[in-house]
Scaffold this motif. Structure first.
Motif, short mmCIF file in Angstrom:
data_model
loop_
_atom_site.label_atom_id
_atom_site.label_comp_id
_atom_site.label_asym_id
_atom_site.label_seq_id
_atom_site.Cartn_x
_atom_site.Cartn_y
_atom_site.Cartn_z
N ASP A 153 0.85 -1.19 0.00
CA ASP A 153 0.00 0.00 0.00
C ASP A 153 0.89 1.25 0.00
O ASP A 153 2.06 1.18 0.37
N PRO A 154 0.37 2.37 -0.44
CA PRO A 154 1.18 3.59 -0.57
C PRO A 154 1.80 4.09 0.75
O PRO A 154 2.87 4.69 0.73
N SER A 155 1.15 3.84 1.87
CA SER A 155 1.67 4.37 3.13
C SER A 155 2.95 3.67 3.58
O SER A 155 3.80 4.27 4.22
N GLY A 156 3.08 2.39 3.26
CA GLY A 156 4.26 1.63 3.65
C GLY A 156 4.26 1.18 5.09
O GLY A 156 5.18 0.50 5.54
N ILE A 157 3.22 1.53 5.85
CA ILE A 157 3.16 1.13 7.25
C ILE A 157 2.93 -0.38 7.35
O ILE A 157 2.21 -0.97 6.56
N VAL A 158 3.59 -0.99 8.32
CA VAL A 158 3.41 -2.42 8.58
C VAL A 158 2.27 -2.54 9.58
O VAL A 158 2.41 -2.17 10.74
N ASP A 159 1.13 -3.06 9.11
CA ASP A 159 -0.08 -3.09 9.93
C ASP A 159 -0.82 -4.41 9.73
O ASP A 159 -0.24 -5.40 9.30
N LEU A 160 -2.11 -4.40 10.05
CA LEU A 160 -2.91 -5.63 9.97
C LEU A 160 -3.01 -6.19 8.55
O LEU A 160 -3.15 -7.39 8.38
N PHE A 161 -2.95 -5.34 7.53
CA PHE A 161 -3.00 -5.84 6.16
C PHE A 161 -1.76 -6.69 5.87
O PHE A 161 -1.86 -7.75 5.25
N ASP A 162 -0.61 -6.24 6.32
CA ASP A 162 0.62 -7.01 6.15
C ASP A 162 0.58 -8.29 6.98
O ASP A 162 1.01 -9.35 6.52
N PHE A 163 0.06 -8.17 8.18
CA PHE A 163 -0.05 -9.35 9.04
C PHE A 163 -0.98 -10.39 8.43
O PHE A 163 -0.74 -11.59 8.55
N ALA A 164 -2.05 -9.96 7.76
CA ALA A 164 -2.98 -10.90 7.12
C ALA A 164 -2.26 -11.70 6.03
O ALA A 164 -2.46 -12.92 5.93
N VAL A 165 -1.42 -11.05 5.25
CA VAL A 165 -0.64 -11.76 4.23
C VAL A 165 0.31 -12.74 4.91
O VAL A 165 0.43 -13.90 4.52
N PHE A 166 0.98 -12.27 5.96
CA PHE A 166 1.91 -13.13 6.71
C PHE A 166 1.20 -14.34 7.30
O PHE A 166 1.65 -15.47 7.15
N ALA A 167 0.08 -14.12 7.96
CA ALA A 167 -0.66 -15.21 8.59
C ALA A 167 -1.17 -16.23 7.60
O ALA A 167 -1.22 -17.42 7.88
N ASN A 168 -1.52 -15.78 6.41
CA ASN A 168 -1.99 -16.69 5.37
C ASN A 168 -0.89 -17.65 4.93
O ASN A 168 -1.18 -18.76 4.49
N GLU A 169 0.36 -17.24 5.05
CA GLU A 169 1.48 -18.08 4.63
C GLU A 169 2.15 -18.82 5.78
O GLU A 169 3.12 -19.55 5.57
N TRP A 170 1.62 -18.68 6.98
CA TRP A 170 2.23 -19.29 8.18
C TRP A 170 2.31 -20.80 8.04
O TRP A 170 1.31 -21.47 7.76
N GLU A 171 3.51 -21.33 8.23
CA GLU A 171 3.78 -22.78 8.25
C GLU A 171 3.24 -23.53 7.05
O GLU A 171 2.72 -24.63 7.17
N GLN A 172 3.35 -22.94 5.87
CA GLN A 172 2.92 -23.66 4.65
C GLN A 172 4.06 -24.41 4.05
O GLN A 172 5.16 -24.12 4.13
#
Length: 72
Positions: free
Chosen positions: A53-72
């Protein structure tokens, strides 16, 4: 083994920051270390900006991507 390396290169999870073929606690440290930081902040790691996203802040949107890939 070469085929595995080739296929892993094609389908590497975006959240596998350490390149060990999984998304685990070592990768989580990158996300949590940059939590709620923007590119101008000290300690910001651009790899943690998984949701481009344009803001570049690491937030819940980034965490959602991370969580989706957890231990795959």
């Amino acid at each position: 083994m070469a085929l595995y390396a080739y296929l892993y290169g094609l389908y590497k999870p975006a959240a596998d920051f350490d390149g060990d073929s999984d998304v685990d606690w070592e990768d989580a440290a990158v996300v949590f270390g940059s939590w709620l930081k923007v590119p101008a902040d000290t300690g910001y790691d651009s790899r943690a900006n998984l949701y481009k996203d344009p803001s570049g802040i690491v937030d819940l949107f980034d965490f959602a991507v991370f969580a989706n890939e957890w231990e795959q």
